[in-house]
Design an enzyme around this catalytic site. Sequence first.
Site, mmCIF file in Angstrom:
data_model
loop_
_atom_site.group_PDB
_atom_site.id
_atom_site.type_symbol
_atom_site.label_atom_id
_atom_site.label_comp_id
_atom_site.label_asym_id
_atom_site.label_seq_id
_atom_site.Cartn_x
_atom_site.Cartn_y
_atom_site.Cartn_z
ATOM 1 C CB SER A 1 -6.316 17.322 7.371
ATOM 2 O OG SER A 1 -5.251 16.758 7.390
HETATM 3 N N1 SAH Z 1 -3.913 13.470 10.800
HETATM 4 C C1 SAH Z 1 -3.281 14.792 11.413
HETATM 5 C C2 SAH Z 1 -2.760 15.738 10.547
HETATM 6 C C3 SAH Z 1 -1.486 15.235 9.599
HETATM 7 S S1 SAH Z 1 -0.322 16.661 9.362
HETATM 8 C C4 SAH Z 1 -4.411 15.334 12.056
HETATM 9 O O1 SAH Z 1 -5.330 14.668 12.145
HETATM 10 O O2 SAH Z 1 -4.341 16.401 12.832
HETATM 11 C C5 SAH Z 1 0.948 15.487 9.016
HETATM 12 C C6 SAH Z 1 1.777 15.045 10.173
HETATM 13 O O3 SAH Z 1 2.674 13.856 9.738
HETATM 14 C C7 SAH Z 1 2.644 16.153 10.865
HETATM 15 O O4 SAH Z 1 2.207 16.115 12.128
HETATM 16 C C8 SAH Z 1 3.929 15.787 10.745
HETATM 17 O O5 SAH Z 1 4.749 15.864 11.950
HETATM 18 C C9 SAH Z 1 3.821 13.932 10.524
HETATM 19 N N2 SAH Z 1 4.788 13.383 9.887
HETATM 20 C C10 SAH Z 1 5.659 13.852 8.744
HETATM 21 N N3 SAH Z 1 6.426 12.833 8.423
HETATM 22 C C11 SAH Z 1 6.190 11.877 9.334
HETATM 23 C C12 SAH Z 1 7.022 10.483 9.542
HETATM 24 N N4 SAH Z 1 8.171 9.985 8.792
HETATM 25 N N5 SAH Z 1 6.422 9.583 10.735
HETATM 26 C C13 SAH Z 1 5.478 10.043 11.377
HETATM 27 N N6 SAH Z 1 4.935 11.371 11.360
HETATM 28 C C14 SAH Z 1 5.328 12.088 10.324
#
Ligand code: SAH
Length: 234
Positions: A67
């Site tokens: 993000s």
């Molecule tokens: N917080 C992160 C960015 C998040 S992007 C950072 O600091 O870099 C959103 C993330 O959520 C992605 O990596 C995606 O793979 C994950 N995601 C999506 N659905 C999910 C689920 N049900 N459980 C765990 N992770 C999930």
Amino acid sequence: MIEMDEELRRKKYRLVNRLIREGYLRSSRCVKAFLKVPRERFIWPGYESMAYHDSPLPLGDTGQTISAPHMCAYLIECLNLVEGLKVLEIGTGSGYQAALLAECVAPSDRDPDKWGHVYTIEINEELVEFAKRNLERCGYSNRVTVIRGDGSLGWPPQSDEEIYDRILLTAAAPTIPKPLIKQLKKGGYLVGPLGKGYLQDLVRVNKDLDGVVREENLLKVAFVPLRGRWGWIK
Ligand code: SAH
């Protein structure tokens, strides 16, 4: 190498000043966390020089992103974090947001006896390994536990216990996953994006001391969709 570090340091201070000016960073706790965590060490190889641009960056070819800094700042501010809290993050990605959360509830310069803890769940196997590596080499393994799985079920999956003081969802969901509301402690906050399409609503949920749950809309945001049992894609 030294020149590169100095250049990044300057960019980092410029970015932090800008986030303060724009109102994203408001508390000394969050400013300190931002200054402490090296975002360049959570960036996918090849993009390091953009670490202090205020924009999201791709995480390789996983289709996921780290993000933008202003969003990370906004999220840690609106969670009202204090030292000692137990936090659950869904969507570890690079591990950067988890490190920021850790600096807020378990600051590097404080007594580890007083530390809280961050549990972060990631569904994408490649990113689990990437985040673990990043957090380990930056010294966060003792304050952040990375779990592979479907975070929409909470942790432990489907547990009915009220475990966490704060929960952060970093992928957009159709509704707040029920297991996460259950696992939020009374007096706790959960923040995350709800909706489909490019823009979603960032909502903050508060479970009061009587267990009554209230939702408030904060602003429009752009996150990747949540997968898993309570997500858009099963
Ligand atoms: N917080 C992160 C960015 C998040 S992007 C950072 O600091 O870099 C959103 C993330 O959520 C992605 O990596 C995606 O793979 C994950 N995601 C999506 N659905 C999910 C689920 N049900 N459980 C765990 N992770 C999930």
